[in-house]
Design a protein around this motif. Structure first.
Motif, short mmCIF file in Angstrom:
data_model
loop_
_atom_site.label_atom_id
_atom_site.label_comp_id
_atom_site.label_asym_id
_atom_site.label_seq_id
_atom_site.Cartn_x
_atom_site.Cartn_y
_atom_site.Cartn_z
N ALA B 501 -0.28 -11.59 3.58
CA ALA B 501 0.75 -12.14 2.78
C ALA B 501 0.45 -13.46 2.24
N ALA B 502 -0.32 -14.32 2.83
CA ALA B 502 -0.43 -15.70 2.24
C ALA B 502 -1.54 -15.28 1.14
N SER B 503 -2.42 -14.75 1.54
CA SER B 503 -3.70 -14.44 0.45
C SER B 503 -3.17 -13.96 -1.05
N SER B 504 -2.29 -13.04 -0.86
CA SER B 504 -1.66 -12.49 -2.01
C SER B 504 -0.82 -13.54 -2.72
N LYS B 505 -0.39 -14.19 -1.83
CA LYS B 505 0.33 -15.55 -2.66
C LYS B 505 -0.64 -16.42 -3.35
N VAL B 506 -1.52 -16.69 -2.70
CA VAL B 506 -2.41 -17.61 -3.36
C VAL B 506 -3.06 -17.03 -4.75
N LEU B 507 -3.17 -15.76 -4.65
CA LEU B 507 -3.88 -15.17 -6.12
C LEU B 507 -2.70 -15.48 -7.20
N PHE B 508 -1.23 -15.11 -6.73
CA PHE B 508 -0.54 -15.30 -7.95
C PHE B 508 -0.49 -17.02 -8.36
N ASP B 509 -0.54 -17.69 -7.43
CA ASP B 509 -0.48 -19.06 -7.79
C ASP B 509 -1.74 -19.40 -8.68
N THR B 510 -2.91 -18.98 -8.30
CA THR B 510 -3.99 -19.42 -9.23
C THR B 510 -3.63 -18.85 -10.76
N PRO B 511 -3.19 -17.97 -10.92
CA PRO B 511 -2.70 -17.43 -12.57
C PRO B 511 -1.92 -18.55 -13.06
N LEU B 512 -1.25 -18.72 -12.31
CA LEU B 512 -0.04 -19.91 -12.84
C LEU B 512 -0.68 -20.87 -13.32
N LEU B 513 -1.76 -21.47 -12.56
CA LEU B 513 -2.34 -22.73 -12.69
C LEU B 513 -3.02 -22.58 -14.28
N ALA B 514 -3.60 -21.65 -14.58
CA ALA B 514 -4.57 -21.27 -15.75
C ALA B 514 -3.65 -21.44 -17.02
N ASP B 515 -3.08 -22.36 -17.46
CA ASP B 515 -2.43 -22.60 -18.67
C ASP B 515 -3.40 -23.00 -19.62
N ALA B 516 -2.92 -22.89 -20.91
CA ALA B 516 -3.71 -23.39 -22.12
C ALA B 516 -2.84 -23.68 -23.27
N GLY B 517 -3.38 -24.64 -23.87
CA GLY B 517 -2.49 -25.05 -24.92
C GLY B 517 -3.09 -26.33 -25.72
N SER B 518 -2.36 -26.90 -26.61
CA SER B 518 -2.91 -28.08 -27.32
C SER B 518 -1.98 -29.22 -27.24
N LEU B 519 -2.50 -30.36 -27.30
CA LEU B 519 -1.45 -31.68 -27.24
C LEU B 519 -1.66 -32.16 -28.64
N ARG B 520 -0.21 -32.55 -29.00
CA ARG B 520 -0.38 -33.22 -30.37
C ARG B 520 0.31 -34.57 -30.26
N SER B 521 -0.25 -35.71 -30.43
CA SER B 521 0.62 -36.88 -30.22
C SER B 521 0.53 -37.54 -31.61
N GLN B 522 1.22 -36.56 -32.20
CA GLN B 522 1.30 -37.39 -33.84
C GLN B 522 2.34 -36.64 -34.57
N GLY B 523 3.47 -37.58 -35.26
CA GLY B 523 4.36 -36.74 -35.67
C GLY B 523 4.63 -37.44 -37.09
N TYR B 524 3.58 -37.94 -37.48
CA TYR B 524 3.70 -38.84 -38.75
C TYR B 524 3.77 -37.97 -39.75
N CYS B 525 3.03 -36.88 -39.97
CA CYS B 525 3.30 -35.85 -40.78
C CYS B 525 2.98 -34.55 -40.31
N ASP B 526 3.12 -33.57 -41.28
CA ASP B 526 2.32 -32.46 -40.90
C ASP B 526 1.19 -32.37 -40.27
N PHE B 527 1.02 -31.75 -39.21
CA PHE B 527 -0.33 -31.78 -38.70
C PHE B 527 -1.44 -31.29 -39.21
N ALA B 528 -1.10 -30.30 -40.33
CA ALA B 528 -2.08 -29.66 -41.03
C ALA B 528 -2.27 -30.48 -42.35
N TYR B 529 -1.97 -31.63 -42.43
CA TYR B 529 -2.07 -32.53 -43.51
C TYR B 529 -3.51 -33.13 -43.63
#
Lengths: 111, 542
Positions: B501-529
């Motif tokens: 049971a523990a092993s199966s749980k570990v597997l589920f946790d791993t995919p949860l860590l696999a996050d992806a995304g982008s960080l934008r620390s700028q709100g000055y104007c439209d980001f595509a500007y």
């Protein structure tokens, strides 16, 4: 064909072996699925006293050989002359009776 | 007529010529002739004579044959031996029933053989059961012979004491003692049973103790203990009986645990050749108890698969269950009886018989102790008899008389002796019996104690269940006990499940860590500007 087979009243032997062949080819008659029967009667009489089936060995039926084993009482006849008729019925149902008759002679037994 | 013949002859000749028939006709030609006759309209008998005339005039010859006749050559002789049998043989060929019958016979024989094997198995089992009885009896016989002698020794000791006190009525004392002895003899028989211990003189004493402890343990492990005895006997090893006795000792010491283990061992020995079914029976008992434990843990396993949090909740439920058990056990420590019921629940009806045997063992141990107590009492009585001897002082009174007085003195002594004897006899008898009765109760007490110990062992099982149930573990220590005996293995299995049971749980946790995304620390104007970061920063992460 033997002339006359001699027996004593009440005998059940010796046996008689009939080797049947095709007249034309000389080949043995295939008795597979067929029968051979001896009809026995007193000479000069029309009444058949008994009919006895000849034994055909199924393993060697193609050899055309059939053996007559007398049953108890078959030869328990009055002393005199008798004759037999061999009737062959092939597996096809074709009935062929040998023209020549077998001749028998039975004498009284002593005891 | 001649013209007529001539015409017909010409016609026939023409036909023959047309047919190519010259002189000798053949079979096939005969048919042609018949056809020619038909064509000529010659169908009557007269035409036959006409035909003959034709043949004669034309010098024709013909032979008529019967096609392919059967000819026979006949021989006389004995061509078939045992014609009757041949006839039968023919029938056999057709039916083959006779052969089949023969085979059937063999088959039936083999079947019987199989049955025989089964029978032997059953016999073995039957023997095992009876063997246990027989063995026990044998043990008794052995032990009795030895112990009888020992009992006699006791009897002697009693006599000595009496003789000393009585001085005179030694014979009478012996008589009075005998009744006591006879009573003790019966208990002595019990002692012999303890000796069964396989003729081990030194082991006899421990056997007595063992008997007590065993009996107690048997209540719990009635089934297992019975199986052990039976198995030992099944082995049929006379020499092995001694080791069996040793096993019994071990069992008594830690009955719950040892009982199960001992059962397994014995089963193994049985497996050596005897009914394999015997071993499985014991194994079944274990499996049954363990199976229940597994079901409990299986619920826990499901919880992990759902999710961690749920798992915890599930565990808690189990803890509750355990606590409940504890509550039950606390008051039921003697209720070890309940545990025993569980063991029985295994379905070993045969082991119930063993229970009766256990009872026998109890009696044995008690008998031994009773004997000793009786002897002691007798000794004390003998001292009282010495006091009676002082009665001789009355002789002084007689001393004033003549020789005849001496005779009177003798009478006085006899009276005093009689009194002393009666007292001793009654007292001794009562005590011995009372001890025996109490001995039984002591045994029952011992049982309870043994169970408590067994519970302690099961604690380890609880640990297996564990992993987070520390609370429950403590409690279940007492309860699991009985279960522990057969659940020990099962518990380990449970541990395995937990890992899965523990092993199966570990597997589920791993995919949860696999996050992806982008960080934008700028709100000055439209980001595509801007084509790239101009103010602030941006990055992607995975």
């Amino acid at each position: 064909m033997a002339s006359t087979f001699k027996y004593v009243q009440g005998d059940t032997g010796p046996q008689i072996k009939v080797a049947l062949t095709e007249e034309d080819s000389g080949n043995a008659v295939d008795l597979s699925g067929g029968t051979a029967t001896l009809h026995f009667r007193a000479a000069g009489e029309s009444q058949v006293l008994f009919s006895r089936s000849l034994y055909v060995n199924p393993d060697t039926a193609t050899n055309g050989e059939a053996v007559l084993q007398w049953a108890v009482g078959d030869l328990d006849q009055e002393a005199g002359a008798y004759e037999g008729e061999i009737e062959v019925v092939r597996s096809t149902g074709l009935r062929e009776t040998l023209y020549d008759k077998l001749k028998f002679k039975i004498r009284e037994d002593f005891a | 007529m001649k013209l007529r013949y001539a015409v017909k002859i010409a016609a026939v000749r023409a036909v023959y010529t047309q047919l190519g028939v010259t002189t000798q006709t053949s079979v096939s030609e005969t048919a042609a002739i018949k056809a020619a006759y038909t064509q000529l309209g010659i169908t009557k008998q007269t035409s036959v004579s006409a035909t003959a005339g034709i043949f004669r005039a034309q010098r024709l010859g013909a032979s008529i044959q019967t096609l392919n006749r059967i000819v026979a050559s006949v021989q006389e002789g004995n061509f078939m031996l045992f014609a009757a049998l041949f006839d039968t043989f023919y029938i056999r060929d057709g039916a083959g029933a006779s052969d089949a019958a023969v085979f059937n016979f063999f088959k039936t024989l083999t079947d019987d053989a199989g049955v025989a094997e089964e029978a032997t198995n059953s016999f073995m089992k039957a023997l095992a059961h009876t063997a246990t009885l027989g063995d026990e009896i044998d043990f008794f016989a052995f032990g009795k012979s030895f112990q009888n002698t020992s009992a006699v020794a006791e009897a002697y000791a009693a006599h000595i004491q009496k003789t000393l006190s009585d001085g005179f009525s030694v014979a009478e004392d012996a008589a009075s003692l005998r009744p006591h002895k006879s009573l003790f003899e019966a208990p002595a028989a019990a002692d012999e049973i303890n000796n069964f211990g396989v003729g081990k003189a030194s082991a006899d004493a421990p056997l007595a103790l063992d008997a007590h402890s065993v009996s107690s343990g048997k209540l719990l492990t009635n089934t297992s203990a019975a199986a052990d005895e039976i198995n030992n006997f099944d082995v049929g090893k006379a020499s092995a009986d001694a080791p069996l006795a040793l096993d019994a000792h071990a069992v008594s010491s830690s009955k719950p645990l040892t009982n199960t283990s001992a059962a397994a061992d014995e089963i193994n020995t049985f497996g050596v050749g005897k009914a394999s079914a015997d071993a499985p029976l014991a194994l079944d008992a274990h499996a049954v108890s363990s199976g229940k434990l597994l079901t409990n843990t299986s619920a826990a396993a499901d919880a992990p698969s759902k999710e961690p949090g749920k798992v915890l909740n599930d565990i808690v439920t189990e803890v509750d269950d355990q606590t409940i058990l504890f509550t039950m056990k606390a008051p039921d420590n003697p209720v070890g009886a309940v545990d025993g019921v569980n063991m029985k629940g295994v379905g070993k009806s045969a082991e119930d018989f063993a229970v009766s045997l256990d009872q026998a063992a109890r009696s044995f141990g008690k008998d031994v102790q009773d004997i000793f107590a009786a002897v002691d009492e007798i000794n004390s009585f003998s001292t009282s008899k010495q006091i009676v001897d002082s009665i001789f002082v009355t002789d002084d009174v007689d001393g004033a008389a003549s020789i005849l007085d001496d005779q009177e003195m003798q009478f006085v002594k006899q009276h005093t002796d009689v009194v002393g004897f009666s007292d001793l006899i009654h007292i001794g008898l009562v005590f011995t019996r009372e001890f025996i009765d109490t001995g039984v109760s002591l045994d029952s007490v011992a049982f309870a104690a043994a169970k408590a110990l067994a519970d302690g062992y099961t604690v380890t099982d609880v640990i297996n269940v564990l992993t987070g149930k520390h609370f429950s573990d403590i409690f279940s220590a007492s309860e699991t006990l009985t279960k522990a005996v057969s659940a020990a293995r099962i518990d380990s299995a449970l541990l395995g499940d937990a890992h899965a049971a523990a092993s199966s749980k570990v597997l589920f946790d791993t995919p949860l860590l696999a996050d992806a995304g982008s960080l934008r620390s700028q709100g000055y104007c439209d980001f595509a500007y801007f084509a790239e970061d101009y103010v602030g920063a941006s990055r992607t992460f995975t």
